[in-house]
Scaffold this motif. Structure first.
Motif, PDB file in Angstrom:
ATOM      1  N   ALA A 115       0.822  -1.211   0.000  1.00  0.00           N
ATOM      2  CA  ALA A 115       0.000   0.000   0.000  1.00  0.00           C
ATOM      3  C   ALA A 115       0.851   1.253   0.000  1.00  0.00           C
ATOM      4  CB  ALA A 115      -0.931  -0.004   1.208  1.00  0.00           C
ATOM      5  N   VAL A 116       1.987   1.204   0.699  1.00  0.00           N
ATOM      6  CA  VAL A 116       2.854   2.383   0.758  1.00  0.00           C
ATOM      7  C   VAL A 116       3.558   2.610  -0.583  1.00  0.00           C
ATOM      8  CG1 VAL A 116       4.839   3.413   1.922  1.00  0.00           C
ATOM      9  CG2 VAL A 116       3.183   2.090   3.227  1.00  0.00           C
ATOM     10  N   ALA A 117       3.974   1.501  -1.221  1.00  0.00           N
ATOM     11  CA  ALA A 117       4.688   1.623  -2.497  1.00  0.00           C
ATOM     12  C   ALA A 117       3.773   1.987  -3.659  1.00  0.00           C
ATOM     13  CB  ALA A 117       5.415   0.321  -2.814  1.00  0.00           C
ATOM     14  N   ASP A 118       2.459   1.946  -3.446  1.00  0.00           N
ATOM     15  CA  ASP A 118       1.528   2.306  -4.512  1.00  0.00           C
ATOM     16  C   ASP A 118       1.594   3.811  -4.777  1.00  0.00           C
ATOM     17  OD1 ASP A 118      -0.450   2.406  -6.368  1.00  0.00           O
ATOM     18  OD2 ASP A 118      -2.101   2.004  -4.985  1.00  0.00           O
ATOM     19  N   SER A 119       1.954   4.178  -5.989  1.00  0.00           N
ATOM     20  CA  SER A 119       2.094   5.598  -6.349  1.00  0.00           C
ATOM     21  C   SER A 119       0.740   6.163  -6.749  1.00  0.00           C
ATOM     22  CB  SER A 119       3.120   5.771  -7.472  1.00  0.00           C
ATOM     23  OG  SER A 119       4.381   5.269  -7.085  1.00  0.00           O
ATOM     24  N   ASP A 120      -0.154   6.242  -5.790  1.00  0.00           N
ATOM     25  CA  ASP A 120      -1.499   6.752  -6.056  1.00  0.00           C
ATOM     26  C   ASP A 120      -1.484   8.268  -5.945  1.00  0.00           C
ATOM     27  OD1 ASP A 120      -4.358   6.860  -6.276  1.00  0.00           O
ATOM     28  OD2 ASP A 120      -4.383   7.165  -4.106  1.00  0.00           O
ATOM     29  N   LEU A 121      -2.041   8.944  -6.930  1.00  0.00           N
ATOM     30  CA  LEU A 121      -2.085  10.407  -6.948  1.00  0.00           C
ATOM     31  C   LEU A 121      -3.494  10.951  -6.771  1.00  0.00           C
ATOM     32  CD1 LEU A 121       0.390  11.168  -9.882  1.00  0.00           C
ATOM     33  CD2 LEU A 121       0.870  11.074  -7.424  1.00  0.00           C
ATOM     34  N   ALA A 122      -4.489  10.058  -6.668  1.00  0.00           N
ATOM     35  CA  ALA A 122      -5.865  10.529  -6.495  1.00  0.00           C
ATOM     36  C   ALA A 122      -6.062  11.111  -5.095  1.00  0.00           C
ATOM     37  CB  ALA A 122      -6.844   9.383  -6.749  1.00  0.00           C
ATOM     38  N   GLY A 123      -5.572  10.412  -4.076  1.00  0.00           N
ATOM     39  CA  GLY A 123      -5.694  10.911  -2.710  1.00  0.00           C
ATOM     40  C   GLY A 123      -4.976  12.228  -2.482  1.00  0.00           C
ATOM     41  N   PRO A 124      -3.692  12.359  -2.901  1.00  0.00           N
ATOM     42  CA  PRO A 124      -3.010  13.648  -2.731  1.00  0.00           C
ATOM     43  C   PRO A 124      -3.714  14.802  -3.436  1.00  0.00           C
ATOM     44  CG  PRO A 124      -1.413  11.938  -3.163  1.00  0.00           C
ATOM     45  CD  PRO A 124      -2.752  11.307  -3.325  1.00  0.00           C
ATOM     46  N   LEU A 125      -4.272  14.550  -4.612  1.00  0.00           N
ATOM     47  CA  LEU A 125      -4.977  15.619  -5.321  1.00  0.00           C
ATOM     48  C   LEU A 125      -6.211  16.069  -4.537  1.00  0.00           C
ATOM     49  CD1 LEU A 125      -5.256  17.370  -7.849  1.00  0.00           C
ATOM     50  CD2 LEU A 125      -6.532  15.490  -8.916  1.00  0.00           C
ATOM     51  N   VAL A 126      -6.928  15.106  -3.976  1.00  0.00           N
ATOM     52  CA  VAL A 126      -8.112  15.450  -3.181  1.00  0.00           C
ATOM     53  C   VAL A 126      -7.725  16.237  -1.939  1.00  0.00           C
ATOM     54  CG1 VAL A 126     -10.001  14.481  -1.823  1.00  0.00           C
ATOM     55  CG2 VAL A 126      -9.462  13.512  -4.051  1.00  0.00           C
ATOM     56  N   PHE A 127      -6.653  15.831  -1.260  1.00  0.00           N
ATOM     57  CA  PHE A 127      -6.237  16.529  -0.044  1.00  0.00           C
ATOM     58  C   PHE A 127      -5.715  17.932  -0.352  1.00  0.00           C
ATOM     59  CE2 PHE A 127      -5.322  12.145   1.955  1.00  0.00           C
ATOM     60  CZ  PHE A 127      -6.650  12.024   2.300  1.00  0.00           C
ATOM     61  N   CYS A 128      -5.053  18.107  -1.481  1.00  0.00           N
ATOM     62  CA  CYS A 128      -4.609  19.451  -1.866  1.00  0.00           C
ATOM     63  C   CYS A 128      -5.797  20.361  -2.152  1.00  0.00           C
ATOM     64  CB  CYS A 128      -3.692  19.360  -3.083  1.00  0.00           C
ATOM     65  SG  CYS A 128      -2.042  18.703  -2.742  1.00  0.00           S
ATOM     66  N   MET A 129      -6.809  19.810  -2.808  1.00  0.00           N
ATOM     67  CA  MET A 129      -8.003  20.605  -3.073  1.00  0.00           C
ATOM     68  C   MET A 129      -8.733  20.943  -1.774  1.00  0.00           C
ATOM     69  SD  MET A 129      -8.072  21.174  -6.305  1.00  0.00           S
ATOM     70  CE  MET A 129      -9.761  21.772  -6.470  1.00  0.00           C
ATOM     71  N   MET A 130      -8.773  19.994  -0.847  1.00  0.00           N
ATOM     72  CA  MET A 130      -9.403  20.269   0.447  1.00  0.00           C
ATOM     73  C   MET A 130      -8.625  21.330   1.217  1.00  0.00           C
ATOM     74  SD  MET A 130     -10.428  16.383   1.614  1.00  0.00           S
ATOM     75  CE  MET A 130     -10.862  16.953   3.264  1.00  0.00           C
ATOM     76  N   PHE A 131      -7.303  21.261   1.148  1.00  0.00           N
ATOM     77  CA  PHE A 131      -6.483  22.251   1.839  1.00  0.00           C
ATOM     78  C   PHE A 131      -6.713  23.647   1.263  1.00  0.00           C
ATOM     79  CE2 PHE A 131      -2.082  24.116   2.509  1.00  0.00           C
ATOM     80  CZ  PHE A 131      -2.293  24.405   3.850  1.00  0.00           C
ATOM     81  N   GLY A 132      -6.747  23.746  -0.054  1.00  0.00           N
ATOM     82  CA  GLY A 132      -7.010  25.042  -0.668  1.00  0.00           C
ATOM     83  C   GLY A 132      -8.421  25.541  -0.402  1.00  0.00           C
ATOM     84  N   CYS A 180       5.974   8.353  -6.339  1.00  0.00           N
ATOM     85  CA  CYS A 180       5.890   7.851  -4.966  1.00  0.00           C
ATOM     86  C   CYS A 180       6.109   8.965  -3.961  1.00  0.00           C
ATOM     87  CB  CYS A 180       6.915   6.732  -4.770  1.00  0.00           C
ATOM     88  SG  CYS A 180       6.901   5.987  -3.114  1.00  0.00           S
ATOM     89  N   VAL A 181       7.045   9.868  -4.247  1.00  0.00           N
ATOM     90  CA  VAL A 181       7.311  10.996  -3.341  1.00  0.00           C
ATOM     91  C   VAL A 181       6.102  11.920  -3.274  1.00  0.00           C
ATOM     92  CG1 VAL A 181       8.795  12.994  -2.954  1.00  0.00           C
ATOM     93  CG2 VAL A 181       9.780  10.855  -3.744  1.00  0.00           C
ATOM     94  N   ILE A 182       5.520  12.222  -4.436  1.00  0.00           N
ATOM     95  CA  ILE A 182       4.344  13.087  -4.455  1.00  0.00           C
ATOM     96  C   ILE A 182       3.188  12.449  -3.715  1.00  0.00           C
ATOM     97  CG2 ILE A 182       2.648  14.175  -5.974  1.00  0.00           C
ATOM     98  CD1 ILE A 182       4.837  14.451  -8.072  1.00  0.00           C
ATOM     99  N   SER A 183       3.030  11.132  -3.864  1.00  0.00           N
ATOM    100  CA  SER A 183       1.934  10.428  -3.199  1.00  0.00           C
ATOM    101  C   SER A 183       2.072  10.488  -1.683  1.00  0.00           C
ATOM    102  CB  SER A 183       1.898   8.976  -3.682  1.00  0.00           C
ATOM    103  OG  SER A 183       0.871   8.254  -3.038  1.00  0.00           O
ATOM    104  N   VAL A 184       3.256  10.219  -1.182  1.00  0.00           N
ATOM    105  CA  VAL A 184       3.457  10.211   0.276  1.00  0.00           C
ATOM    106  C   VAL A 184       3.300  11.615   0.852  1.00  0.00           C
ATOM    107  CG1 VAL A 184       5.143   9.788   2.100  1.00  0.00           C
ATOM    108  CG2 VAL A 184       4.883   8.143   0.238  1.00  0.00           C
ATOM    109  N   LEU A 185       3.926  12.602   0.232  1.00  0.00           N
ATOM    110  CA  LEU A 185       3.806  13.966   0.746  1.00  0.00           C
ATOM    111  C   LEU A 185       2.371  14.482   0.659  1.00  0.00           C
ATOM    112  CD1 LEU A 185       7.046  15.648  -0.702  1.00  0.00           C
ATOM    113  CD2 LEU A 185       6.647  14.814   1.624  1.00  0.00           C
ATOM    114  N   GLY A 186       1.654  14.062  -0.369  1.00  0.00           N
ATOM    115  CA  GLY A 186       0.266  14.496  -0.502  1.00  0.00           C
ATOM    116  C   GLY A 186      -0.649  13.867   0.530  1.00  0.00           C
TER     117      GLY A 186
END
Length: 258
Positions: free
Chosen positions: A122-139, A180-186
């Motif tokens: 699960a950690v190695a999965d480079s998912d970008l859907a969650g980070p995009l949602v959290f960035c939109m929520m933050f903004g 992977c870096v973008i996914s974890v930071l997001g």
């Protein structure tokens, strides 16, 4: 009316007679003859032998045998289904697009509970859907607080991700991808979303706000460093990874407070 065509021209010699509807056009025997037809009277003609006009019909000199509609030649016979055409066992569309809700749920719980162990898949999965949602929520939460910082969020996110990507590739033996870096930071931006939500209700410039902001930065950096250690198998280096992560999230905290 008559006309002669010499052999030097490569054509035939013809004698256009005065017979009714008839033509008498004997061919010259030259190397450029176009045929050996003898047009007799009445406008009718007969083909000379060995010209193929009286041959039975065949395709490629193979006579028709009448087997075109037999089962082995019938195109309507159902063919066995290969693995590529097995539509019933295909994975869901979201999974083909790289969106795995199980991994999103596990990584979200790993951020909210940094002490909980997380599966490496699960950690190695480079998912970008969650980070995009959290960035939109933050903004969106900053927008509700009267701060329009969407450009800063994406700009700082790209710069911070590239910096962490370079640092982690220098520190790890296996290497890491930029996705992977973008996914974890997001994903680890989720506590910052909670802080920006609190900024809607209260001012964070006081003592309570400063303590809450510091705890949020520590929370984000600790969760991100734990996920990086799990994904890259960098045991014993979590503190070294947590420090640059804290610098990245501190900038986001400044956007939230001020």
């Amino acid at each position: 009316m008559s006309g002669n065509f010499g052999q030097d021209d490569g054509f035939f010699q013809g004698d256009y007679g005065s017979q009714q509807g008839g033509y008498d056009m004997p061919y010259a025997q030259s190397g450029n003859d176009f045929g050996n037809f003898d047009y007799s009277q009445g406008g009718m003609g007969t083909a000379p032998p060995n010209q193929g006009f009286n041959q039975p019909f065949s395709a490629g000199n193979v006579p028709y045998t009448g087997n075109i509609l037999t089962p082995e030649h019938n195109s309507f016979v159902q063919q066995p289904i290969s693995d590529e055409d097995d539509y019933e066992n295909e994975p869901p569309l979201l999974e083909e697009l790289g969106i795995n809700f199980d991994h999103i749920y596990q990584k979200t719980l790993a951020v909210l509970n940094p002490l909980k162990a997380t599966e490496q898949d699960a950690v190695a999965d480079s998912d970008l859907a969650g980070p995009l949602v959290f960035c939109m929520m933050f903004g969106a939460t900053l927008l509700l607080a009267g701060k329009i910082h969407f450009g800063y969020i994406y700009g700082l996110g790209v710069v911070g991700s590239l910096g962490m990507y370079t640092l982690l590739n220098l520190m790890s033996l296996t290497g890491v991808s930029v996705t992977c870096v973008i996914s974890v930071l997001g994903y680890c931006l989720l506590p910052m979303v909670l802080l920006s939500t609190a900024a809607i209700l209260t001012v964070l410039t006081g003592l309570v706000g400063t303590v809450l902001t510091g705890l949020t930065v520590v929370w984000c950096s600790f969760s991100a460093s734990k996920l990086f250690v799990s994904a890259l198998q960098m045991e014993g280096q979590q503190v070294l990874i947590a420090y640059p992560c804290a610098l990245v999230y501190a900038v986001f905290a400044l956007l939230t407070v001020f």
